[in-house]
Scaffold this motif. Structure first.
Motif, PDB file in Angstrom:
ATOM      1  N   ILE A  72       0.889  -1.269   0.099  1.00 31.03           N
ATOM      2  CA  ILE A  72       0.006   0.158  -0.045  1.00 31.03           C
ATOM      3  C   ILE A  72       0.759   1.321   0.026  1.00 31.03           C
ATOM      4  O   ILE A  72       0.590   2.081  -1.042  1.00 31.03           O
ATOM      5  CB  ILE A  72      -1.110   0.132   1.052  1.00 31.03           C
ATOM      6  N   GLU A  73       2.077   1.337   0.819  1.00 30.79           N
ATOM      7  CA  GLU A  73       2.720   2.495   1.117  1.00 30.79           C
ATOM      8  C   GLU A  73       3.606   2.545  -0.389  1.00 30.79           C
ATOM      9  O   GLU A  73       3.582   3.665  -0.933  1.00 30.79           O
ATOM     10  CB  GLU A  73       3.847   2.228   1.962  1.00 30.79           C
ATOM     11  N   TYR A  74       3.802   1.404  -1.163  1.00 27.73           N
ATOM     12  CA  TYR A  74       4.610   1.812  -2.329  1.00 27.73           C
ATOM     13  C   TYR A  74       3.756   2.258  -3.389  1.00 27.73           C
ATOM     14  O   TYR A  74       4.032   3.108  -4.028  1.00 27.73           O
ATOM     15  CB  TYR A  74       4.988   0.045  -3.027  1.00 27.73           C
ATOM     16  N   ASN A  75       2.259   1.693  -3.249  1.00 25.89           N
ATOM     17  CA  ASN A  75       1.342   2.259  -4.377  1.00 25.89           C
ATOM     18  C   ASN A  75       0.972   3.504  -4.285  1.00 25.89           C
ATOM     19  O   ASN A  75       0.544   4.363  -4.977  1.00 25.89           O
ATOM     20  CB  ASN A  75       0.030   1.143  -4.479  1.00 25.89           C
ATOM     21  N   GLN A  76       1.243   4.070  -3.107  1.00 27.33           N
ATOM     22  CA  GLN A  76       0.510   5.464  -2.603  1.00 27.33           C
ATOM     23  C   GLN A  76       1.843   6.426  -2.573  1.00 27.33           C
ATOM     24  O   GLN A  76       1.510   7.633  -2.341  1.00 27.33           O
ATOM     25  CB  GLN A  76      -0.161   5.329  -1.251  1.00 27.33           C
ATOM     26  N   THR A  77       2.933   6.217  -2.809  1.00 27.71           N
ATOM     27  CA  THR A  77       4.037   6.998  -2.680  1.00 27.71           C
ATOM     28  C   THR A  77       4.253   7.410  -4.183  1.00 27.71           C
ATOM     29  O   THR A  77       4.848   6.519  -4.955  1.00 27.71           O
ATOM     30  CB  THR A  77       5.416   6.298  -2.214  1.00 27.71           C
ATOM     31  N   LYS A 112       0.177  13.421  11.680  1.00 28.83           N
ATOM     32  CA  LYS A 112       0.404  14.197  10.595  1.00 28.83           C
ATOM     33  C   LYS A 112       1.160  15.403  10.737  1.00 28.83           C
ATOM     34  O   LYS A 112       1.589  16.117   9.932  1.00 28.83           O
ATOM     35  CB  LYS A 112      -1.174  14.769   9.837  1.00 28.83           C
ATOM     36  N   HIS A 113       1.422  15.907  11.986  1.00 30.92           N
ATOM     37  CA  HIS A 113       2.208  16.788  12.522  1.00 30.92           C
ATOM     38  C   HIS A 113       3.782  16.589  12.647  1.00 30.92           C
ATOM     39  O   HIS A 113       4.425  17.535  13.099  1.00 30.92           O
ATOM     40  CB  HIS A 113       1.665  17.537  13.883  1.00 30.92           C
ATOM     41  N   SER A 165       5.678   9.117   4.945  1.00 32.66           N
ATOM     42  CA  SER A 165       4.411   9.073   4.523  1.00 32.66           C
ATOM     43  C   SER A 165       3.386   8.187   5.393  1.00 32.66           C
ATOM     44  O   SER A 165       2.520   7.482   4.885  1.00 32.66           O
ATOM     45  CB  SER A 165       4.451   8.536   3.062  1.00 32.66           C
ATOM     46  N   THR A 166       3.492   8.111   6.842  1.00 35.83           N
ATOM     47  CA  THR A 166       2.650   7.574   7.578  1.00 35.83           C
ATOM     48  C   THR A 166       1.994   8.451   8.469  1.00 35.83           C
ATOM     49  O   THR A 166       2.091   8.592   9.632  1.00 35.83           O
ATOM     50  CB  THR A 166       3.613   6.496   8.415  1.00 35.83           C
TER      51      THR A 166
END
Length: 473
Positions: free
Chosen positions: A71-76, A388-389, A397-398
């Motif tokens: 998921i991380e790969y596809n969203q980066t 996110k902060h 990207s987490t």
């Protein structure tokens, strides 16, 4: 002149027999061996490690890790060229998990060899309270004796008799690891920890998921905000959650599975994962031979020293029920071994056992929830940090998730830690360590006065602590 006959002590082959090589059995055996006891361990399968290593914790978490990285790969944007998502099959992901399983099992087997623990493979059952019969895979049998015996036989998925689990499209949480075909959609019945984890895994692989929950909300034992966060993210990712539903029948067909619900709904999918509860592995032990009874869930009762109703028989892990965690089982095993040696388990479990749930994103918590503190009328305050902060979360990207600290507004004692997001199961242990401090060491001020590496996810504690202290007036 007459002499009194001296009563000789019974002679046993071993000081202790441990049945099962999961975390609980390993904990008992290693601790007894290090105390100088002569120990035999019985494992029914060819490889050691128990359900934790082969069907539960290790494979499911290895699956989860691979899918999370996908998921991380596809969203980066850096990696997803031409906006084309990469896809992997379940079999491909399982190949990685299988390598982890082999490595873990080999490592755990070396522990028994290194500590001179006799490892016997076969099916164990009681002859009497000191004698165990072992039936080997080739059908041959032997008997061994010991002064004390520890049950660490674990548990297996609950499989109701009105569902045909021999059907090639109907699975439980053990057999799902042997999934051969590539489903387009799946029904997961049971929205507990296992069901929620597999819902995340399959949805992360692009499979449509219907998650059937018999309760009003997901994982109702969690802090309500954390439970709501999980529900939202599953829903946002396309999981259809059906609350307050129960099945009436399941039809296994050649090309699909149909589940009929009490509400009148009919659901159809390529396959079904039934993940509604577990049963203790006690039915094969011939407990009647020693006068020990298991309850309807196959579990046995123990006291604070993990001793059953039979004085020389102890039990640990899933076979005694709550908390049914691999982490707790190992410590239970060590405590039971201490009781077997000295009569008392002085190193009992800490009261607050952390919960780790490997959904996507992860969940982990320790201590009280807001609902429990409110019901107990404890004046608490809340400190929050949004991932996110945090610079580290932005780099990796987490950014989904947050850390919540609950603390007493007068004494500043930390009462609960609740984390939702990537690496939550690691992050929670920082708070857990502070909560265990004595003589005033447990205070939220620790997180403000301590310098955290930057950038790290651990920095969330400083952010949350400052946020919470700002609420006090």
């Amino acid at each position: 002149m007459t002499t009194k006959a001296t009563k000789s002590k019974p002679s046993y082959q071993y000081d202790a027999i441990v049945i099962g090589t999961g975390p609980g059995g390993e904990g008992v055996a290693m601790q007894l061996a290090k105390a100088g006891q002569k120990v035999a361990v019985i494992e029914r399968y060819e490889a050691v490690g128990g359900g934790c290593t082969h069907w539960g914790t290790i494979p499911s978490k290895a699956l989860r890790h691979s899918v999370s990285r996908l998921i991380e790969y596809n969203q980066t944007p850096l990696f997803s060229e031409n906006q084309v998502n990469r896809h992997v099959t379940f079999a491909e992901v399982m190949r990685h998990a299988s390598g982890v399983i082999r490595s873990q099992s080999k490592l755990r087997a070396s522990f028994y060899d290194r500590n001179r623990v006799t490892l016997i493979h076969g099916e164990a059952s009681f002859i009497d309270a000191n004698t165990v019969k072992i039936v080997h895979a080739d059908g041959s049998a032997e008997q061994i004796t010991a002064k004390q015996i520890a049950l660490a036989t674990g548990s297996r998925p609950y499989c109701p008799k009105d569902i045909d689990f021999s059907h090639p499209r109907i699975y439980n949480s053990d057999t799902i690891l042997s999934l051969k075909h590539e489903p387009q959609n799946i029904i997961i019945y049971g929205a507990g920890v296992i069901g929620s984890e597999y819902a995340s895994i399959f949805r992360g692989m692009g499979v449509k998921v219907d998650l059937v929950n018999m309760r009003e909300r997901l994982l109702s034992f969690l802090d309500t905000e954390i439970s709501d966060a999980l529900s939202y993210h599953l829903w946002n990712n396309g999981v259809v959650i059906r609350h307050m539903e129960s099945y009436t029948s399941v039809e296994g067909r050649e090309d699909s599975v149909i589940m009929n619900l009490e509400s009148g709904k009919r659901m159809r999918a390529d396959c079904l994962l039934f993940a509604n509860g577990r049963t203790g592995n006690t039915d094969m032990l011939n407990l009647d031979a020693i006068g020990l009874k298991a309850d309807s869930r196959g579990q046995v009762r123990v006291d604070e020293n993990y001793r059953t109703e039979v004085d020389n028989v102890f039990a640990v892990g899933d076979v005694i029920g709550y908390p049914s965690l691999a982490s707790a089982a190992y410590n239970q095993g060590r405590a039971a071994a201490e009781a077997m040696c000295t009569g008392k388990a002085n190193s009992g479990l800490v009261e607050d056992i952390p919960t780790g749930i490997y959904t996507i994103p992860e969940i982990s918590s320790v201590g009280k929830t807001e609902q429990e503190l409110t019901a107990q009328k404890i004046p608490y305050e809340v400190g929050r940090a949004q991932f996110k902060h945090l610079a580290r979360a932005q780099i990796a990207s987490t950014t989904v998730g947050s850390l919540k600290i609950l603390f007493h507004r007068e004494t500043k004692e930390v009462l609960g830690i609740h984390c939702f997001g990537e690496r939550a199961s690691e992050i929670v242990h920082i708070g857990q360590a502070i909560m265990q401090q004595k003589d005033g060491g447990n205070t939220i001020d620790y997180f403000v006065n301590t310098t955290f590496n930057y950038p790290t996810m651990a920095e969330a504690y400083r952010v949350a602590a400052l946020n919470g202290l700002n609420r006090i007036f």
